[in-house]
Write a protein that holds these residues in place. Structure first.
Motif, PDB file in Angstrom:
ATOM      1  N   HIS B 188       0.864  -1.180   0.000  1.00  0.00           N
ATOM      2  CA  HIS B 188       0.000   0.000   0.000  1.00  0.00           C
ATOM      3  C   HIS B 188       0.901   1.232   0.000  1.00  0.00           C
ATOM      4  O   HIS B 188       1.851   1.293   0.776  1.00  0.00           O
ATOM      5  CB  HIS B 188      -0.894  -0.005   1.246  1.00  0.00           C
ATOM      6  N   ASN B 190       0.386   4.018   1.194  1.00  0.00           N
ATOM      7  CA  ASN B 190       0.220   4.753   2.451  1.00  0.00           C
ATOM      8  C   ASN B 190       0.482   6.242   2.259  1.00  0.00           C
ATOM      9  O   ASN B 190       1.303   6.832   2.967  1.00  0.00           O
ATOM     10  CB  ASN B 190       1.164   4.176   3.521  1.00  0.00           C
ATOM     11  N   TYR B 208      -4.308   5.921   3.275  1.00  0.00           N
ATOM     12  CA  TYR B 208      -3.431   5.072   4.070  1.00  0.00           C
ATOM     13  C   TYR B 208      -4.210   3.960   4.760  1.00  0.00           C
ATOM     14  O   TYR B 208      -5.433   4.034   4.917  1.00  0.00           O
ATOM     15  CB  TYR B 208      -2.677   5.908   5.111  1.00  0.00           C
ATOM     16  N   VAL B 209      -3.478   2.958   5.153  1.00  0.00           N
ATOM     17  CA  VAL B 209      -4.064   1.841   5.891  1.00  0.00           C
ATOM     18  C   VAL B 209      -4.432   2.351   7.286  1.00  0.00           C
ATOM     19  O   VAL B 209      -3.580   2.896   7.987  1.00  0.00           O
ATOM     20  CB  VAL B 209      -3.051   0.682   5.986  1.00  0.00           C
ATOM     21  N   ILE B 212      -5.754  -2.791  10.680  1.00  0.00           N
ATOM     22  CA  ILE B 212      -5.355  -4.153  10.322  1.00  0.00           C
ATOM     23  C   ILE B 212      -5.879  -5.059  11.424  1.00  0.00           C
ATOM     24  O   ILE B 212      -5.578  -4.844  12.601  1.00  0.00           O
ATOM     25  CB  ILE B 212      -3.817  -4.293  10.226  1.00  0.00           C
ATOM     26  N   VAL B 252      -7.315  -5.972   6.080  1.00  0.00           N
ATOM     27  CA  VAL B 252      -6.727  -4.631   6.057  1.00  0.00           C
ATOM     28  C   VAL B 252      -7.749  -3.660   5.488  1.00  0.00           C
ATOM     29  O   VAL B 252      -8.364  -3.922   4.456  1.00  0.00           O
ATOM     30  CB  VAL B 252      -5.459  -4.625   5.168  1.00  0.00           C
ATOM     31  N   HIS B 253      -7.921  -2.545   6.182  1.00  0.00           N
ATOM     32  CA  HIS B 253      -8.889  -1.533   5.754  1.00  0.00           C
ATOM     33  C   HIS B 253      -8.124  -0.233   5.554  1.00  0.00           C
ATOM     34  O   HIS B 253      -7.195   0.040   6.301  1.00  0.00           O
ATOM     35  CB  HIS B 253      -9.935  -1.384   6.867  1.00  0.00           C
ATOM     36  N   ASP B 254      -8.484   0.536   4.517  1.00  0.00           N
ATOM     37  CA  ASP B 254      -7.774   1.804   4.368  1.00  0.00           C
ATOM     38  C   ASP B 254      -8.719   3.000   4.430  1.00  0.00           C
ATOM     39  O   ASP B 254      -9.941   2.845   4.517  1.00  0.00           O
ATOM     40  CB  ASP B 254      -6.871   1.814   3.129  1.00  0.00           C
ATOM     41  N   GLU B 259     -10.870  -2.634   1.215  1.00  0.00           N
ATOM     42  CA  GLU B 259     -10.549  -3.698   2.152  1.00  0.00           C
ATOM     43  C   GLU B 259      -9.806  -4.810   1.418  1.00  0.00           C
ATOM     44  O   GLU B 259     -10.138  -5.162   0.292  1.00  0.00           O
ATOM     45  CB  GLU B 259     -11.839  -4.241   2.778  1.00  0.00           C
TER      46      GLU B 259
END
Lengths: 312, 266
Positions: B188, B190, B208-209, B212, B252-254, B259
């Motif tokens: 990512h 980020n 960005y992430v 998690i 993982v979600h940003d 996702e």
């Protein structure tokens, strides 16, 4: 305890050291590589107020009509000194300022050439790289360089070079071929080739004596160096270290060997589920006497390579 | 047993060595901290130099400003009666100092977590453990900025973007009932909101992430709430003990509601 001889030696050493550091401002001069090609060799140190950031190779090529500056200096002050040194060689106007990449030692002198209204030239990804780092470099380097920094500006290229589409600049009966590379030392490396003298200005694709610093892709850098090896050139001006016709091939092989060695060792550590700390403490330490400034950049190179190679 | 004793002794000794200058550090060397402490923790008491509980490892010098590995270990095992509920990571001088909140389950067993941060200037890095009884315990380390041309910017934005969402769960061969180290990495960029897009001539919005979630058999072991201080391609490495065969899963979600997930059978 302190014998007179010791004091004498110590003070002589100090005098020598001080001479070396002040050499940056008082005795700033350029050397001739070949007809019409001049460079100032940077010192193998990190940028400081004393060395005015003059740590990279910078210089110019003189054509019949005008001059191209290639990398402008590690501070505004160095840009001014380079400009003065240029004026001692020629009265012709500066029509191009070419930045081989974004690092401060190669472009903080740009503004010193603004009065000539040159065309600033760089890789197509240089503007983005400059914008992303500008705030950070301004804060860090105004502090590090002190007065030498004053006047520095981040001037992005108004003419860019795309990967796979080399650009030719004419200085008047003297053509420069500008080539943009895929990610290597950085993601926006540019080389300049003077057709007349067969001089290749590599930017930081090539470091001689000083340890290379990875800010792009280790795999990309190795591949691009392999390609560079096959170029037909008479003279090379590396990003750091001596220019000339002989040392560069050996320098290139040595740099390739460094990069390949650490890549192999890092791959093994990743395969064994090791960490970045494992890698920085073990990888390549046997090469520490082979490079200047090893302690300053080696662990960083390993760190940067590690997070790239994790995705192979 | 003996090894553990030696380990604690060595760790304590090495901490003692760094704790001396730290305890002498006057507030003027930590100019941001009083305000940050109030902002994030109000008037709650934080026990400083909690070296009997936590070990924070960070390099003395950030070799690469964009990738600074840090690790946090607890010296006491997690159990239902007494466990670390959160570890707050604060990097005083970063644009967003509150850098991560590791929410930990008592079932994690051992707290041994590593990640990678961005550190672009001389700064204190702090780990603050919040126990299940609400008490706060802090250890901190001073990290010097990297020298030279290292900037906290991405090295190859195009490459990072091209593989966005690609994930890895890496570990040595796990055995049920034995502690095993695992690593979750997600590719990512980020984006911190400080990066420039040359084509559109504008700053790229922060992307960005921000979360998690790492679970085993649907029970969360570690949840990381994060911000722009995490490095590009965020990585979380941790130790856990699989009590029975099952699935290790990472979601993982940003910040743009994307996702990504991956799972691994044990």
């Amino acid at each position: 305890m302190f014998r007179p001889q010791f004091l004498f030696i110590a003070s002589s050493l100090l005098a020598v050291l001080m001479h070396n550091v002040t050499a940056g401002t008082d005795d700033y001069s350029v050397q001739k590589v070949t007809e019409g090609v001049f460079y100032h060799q940077g010192v193998h140190q990190d940028a400081t107020a004393e060395n005015i950031g003059a740590i990279a190779n910078v210089g110019f090529i003189i054509g019949e009509r005008c001059v191209a500056v290639i990398d402008s200096g590690g501070s505004y002050k160095e840009g001014e000194l380079l400009y003065q040194a240029l004026r001692e060689q020629t009265d012709k106007p500066v029509c191009y300022v070419i930045n081989t990449h974004v690092h401060p030692d190669h472009m903080l002198g740009n503004a010193a050439f603004s009065p000539e209204e040159p065309v600033f030239v760089g890789h197509e990804k240089l503007p983005a790289a400059m914008a992303a780092r500008e705030d950070f470099f301004e804060r860090a380097f105004s502090e590090t360089l002190g007065k030498a920094y004053d006047g520095a500006e981040f001037i992005p290229p108004s003419q860019t070079v795309a990967v796979g589409e080399p650009v030719t600049l004419d200085l008047g009966n003297r053509e420069l071929l500008l080539t943009a590379y895929t990610t290597a030392h950085t993601d926006h490396d540019l080389t300049v080739y003077d057709k007349q003298s067969e001089t290749l200005w590599t930017g930081d694709l090539l470091f001689i004596d000083r340890i290379p610093a990875l800010d792009g892709s280790i795999n990309g850098w190795i591949n691009n160096l392999e390609d560079l090896k096959t170029e037909t050139v008479s003279y090379v001006v590396p990003g750091h270290g001596p220019a000339g016709s002989e040392q560069w091939q050996q320098g290139l092989e040595k740099q390739l060997s460094y990069l390949k060695t650490i890549r192999e060792q890092i791959r093994q550590i990743i395969f064994d589920f090791g960490t970045i700390d494992d890698a920085t403490s073990k990888v390549g330490v046997e090469m520490k006497d082979e490079w200047l400034l090893f302690e300053d950049y080696h662990r960083r190179n390993v760190t940067a390579a590690f997070v790239e190679l994790e995705w192979e | 047993m003996f090894n553990r004793f030696i380990h604690i002794l060595l760790v304590s000794l090495s901490l003692f060595a760094v704790a001396i200058p730290a305890s002498h550090a006057a507030t003027d060397k930590e100019p941001k901290w009083p305000a940050l402490k109030t902002a994030y923790f109000g008037d709650r008491e934080i026990r400083d130099n909690a070296d009997d509980l936590l070990v924070l490892e960070a390099p003395k010098r950030a070799e690469d400003a964009a990738i600074v590995p840090i690790s946090i270990q607890s010296l006491s095992p997690q159990n239902a009666d007494q466990y670390i509920k959160n570890i707050h990571v604060i990097i005083d001088e970063n644009p967003m100092p509150y850098s991560a909140n590791f929410v930990l389950s008592p079932e994690l067993g051992t707290v041994d977590i590593s990640t990678r941060m961005r550190v672009d200037q001389y700064t204190y890095v702090r780990a603050i453990a919040e126990m299940n009884d609400g008490s706060l315990h802090m250890v901190s380390r001073f990290v010097k900025a990297s020298g030279g041309c290292s900037a906290p910017a991405g090295k190859d934005a195009a490459a990072a973007l091209a593989r966005m969402g690609k994930m890895q769960i890496r570990m040595r061969q796990p055995t049920v009932g034995e502690p095993v180290q695992a690593q979750v990495i997600v590719s990512h960029p980020n984006y911190s909101g400080l990066q420039y897009d040359q084509k559109n001539r504008k700053y790229i919005p922060a992307h960005y992430v921000d979360d998690i979630d790492i679970s085993y058999n649907n029970k969360t072991l570690i949840k990381v709430e994060a911000g722009i201080s995490l490095s590009e391609d965020p990585s979380v490495r941790f130790t856990f003990t699989p009590s029975e065969p099952g699935k290790l899963k990472a979601v993982v979600h940003d910040s743009q509601e994307q996702e990504f997930s991956m799972e691994k059978d044990i």
